[in-house]
Structures are given as C-alpha cells and as structure tokens.
Design a protein around this motif. Structure first.
Motif, PDB file in Angstrom:
ATOM      1  N   SER A 206      40.169  32.424  33.757  1.00  0.00           N
ATOM      2  CA  SER A 206      40.983  33.644  33.908  1.00  0.00           C
ATOM      3  C   SER A 206      40.092  34.868  34.078  1.00  0.00           C
ATOM      4  O   SER A 206      40.390  35.764  34.892  1.00  0.00           O
ATOM      5  CB  SER A 206      41.874  33.830  32.678  1.00  0.00           C
ATOM      6  N   SER A 209      38.626  34.927  37.579  1.00  0.00           N
ATOM      7  CA  SER A 209      39.667  35.252  38.560  1.00  0.00           C
ATOM      8  C   SER A 209      40.014  36.730  38.559  1.00  0.00           C
ATOM      9  O   SER A 209      40.477  37.279  39.569  1.00  0.00           O
ATOM     10  CB  SER A 209      40.928  34.421  38.287  1.00  0.00           C
ATOM     11  N   ALA A 210      39.799  37.383  37.406  1.00  0.00           N
ATOM     12  CA  ALA A 210      40.146  38.798  37.292  1.00  0.00           C
ATOM     13  C   ALA A 210      39.080  39.735  37.833  1.00  0.00           C
ATOM     14  O   ALA A 210      39.311  40.943  37.983  1.00  0.00           O
ATOM     15  CB  ALA A 210      40.413  39.134  35.825  1.00  0.00           C
TER      16      ALA A 210
END
Length: 211
Positions: A206, A209-210
């Motif tokens: 995550s 991906s950010a």
C-alpha cells in the motif's frame, strides 16, 4: 521465480572505507526500489532476521528491486558495532548503491526493522521517495539524529499493537511534531511480529502504491 529476480551477493563500501556484506535483486523491470535495514546486532539482528527476510522475499516477488545488508561487524561485514554512529554510513552506502542501480525513475524507499528503522530515520538522502519503518523504538539515537522527522517526504510507521518497546499510543506522541508521518498499527503483533508478517507485506504494498 524469473532468473532476473534471483537475489545475488554484493558488497557495499562505506564512506569510511569498510566493506559490507549485502544481497540484492534488481530485475530488468521494477516498480520500486527498497533498501531494508536489520535489527540490533547486539541482540542477534542481521540481514536474515525474520522481518527483513520476509520483506526481502515479498518485494522480490512483487516487481521490486531490493537490497539488504549486514551492518558493520555483522556476518562478513568489516568493522565493529558502533552504537548507531558508524552505522549511519552503512545505511547511506546501501541507499547510494541501490540508487545507482536499476531504473532511475522508480521510487526508492528506505525500510528498516527496530534498530534498522531508527537508523533509517538518520538518512535523508535526496534520492529517497519515503521511509517504511517497522517497530522503530525511537530510542537508539537522540531525536536530533532523526533527519527524516521534519522532512516532507512520507513516513509510514508500522507499529505492532503489543510492541514491548514503543506501542502505537506512545509512538503517536513521539511523532506528534513530525512532518508527513503516519502510524499504522499491526493488530495482534508484538515487536517481533511472529505470525503477523503477512500484514507487513500488505502494508508495504500500500505504501509503494501511494508514492
């Protein structure tokens, strides 16, 4: 696992001339680059410790270039343990090495577990896109050494719910004046994260991906 993903031994050279044992995988195509620093050498920490090995294997299988290394005085790395001082040069050597390898356009992240997380916070290399910090005790060095704290680049702190050294509520107070820092509790885990490393894999995905 494709051949270009196979981890291989490499050697890092620090600014003070030490040779450090390391291992990396730099696939031909990758979405991110991650350096992972290990826990405290005086408590058995090395680049094969649980969380480091878990993240290393997961990232290799997730289209990332990744590098892990032994701090000075650990394994085949030269030198002696320096109580977090010389180890700052070790971290920078690892960051410089991976920054100069692979796709220069991919984000480069500095990750660490425990002692390694605290040492990661001392490095504010311009090449970095952010920091992923697993169970940082935030006590290995004085706060003034945490160059990343006021930096605007993102910092995610994966804090075990039952951490014996720095639980989420205590960590939240410690980082209250940091810039762009987030606490992400790991439910059911203590500082050593046995049986909870899958949650770290999902969390670092995550984070990447950010970016």
């Amino acid at each position: 696992m494709p051949d270009d993903f196979a981890p291989t031994p490499t050697t890092l050279t620090t600014a003070d001339g030490l040779s450090l044992e390391a291992q990396w995988a730099v696939p031909l195509k990758h979405r991110a680059k991650v350096v992972v620093a290990h826990p405290h050498p005086q408590h058995g920490g090395n680049m094969h410790s649980l969380v480091v090995s878990t993240l290393f294997a997961h990232l290799i299988g997730s289209d990332c270039a990744v590098l892990r290394f032994n701090f000075r005085g650990v394994g085949r790395s030269e030198g002696e343990h320096d109580f977090g001082e010389g180890e700052q040069l070790d971290v920078r050597a690892a960051v410089d090495s991976l920054a100069q390898s692979g796709d220069a356009q991919c984000p480069l992240v500095l990750a660490g577990w425990s002692f390694g997380a605290d040492l990661a916070l001392t490095c504010d290399a311009p090449e970095l896109a952010g920091w992923f910090l697993v169970a940082p005790p935030l006590r290995v060095l004085g706060d003034e050494r945490f160059k990343a704290a006021p930096d605007p680049r993102p910092k995610w702190l994966a804090i075990p719910e039952r951490d014996q050294f720095n639980p989420p509520d205590q960590a939240q107070v410690a980082i209250a004046d940091w810039t762009n820092a987030e606490i992400h509790p790991i439910s059911g885990a203590d500082h050593f994260l046995v049986g909870r490393t899958d949650k770290l894999n999902a969390l670092i995905d995550s984070f990447l991906s950010a970016l």
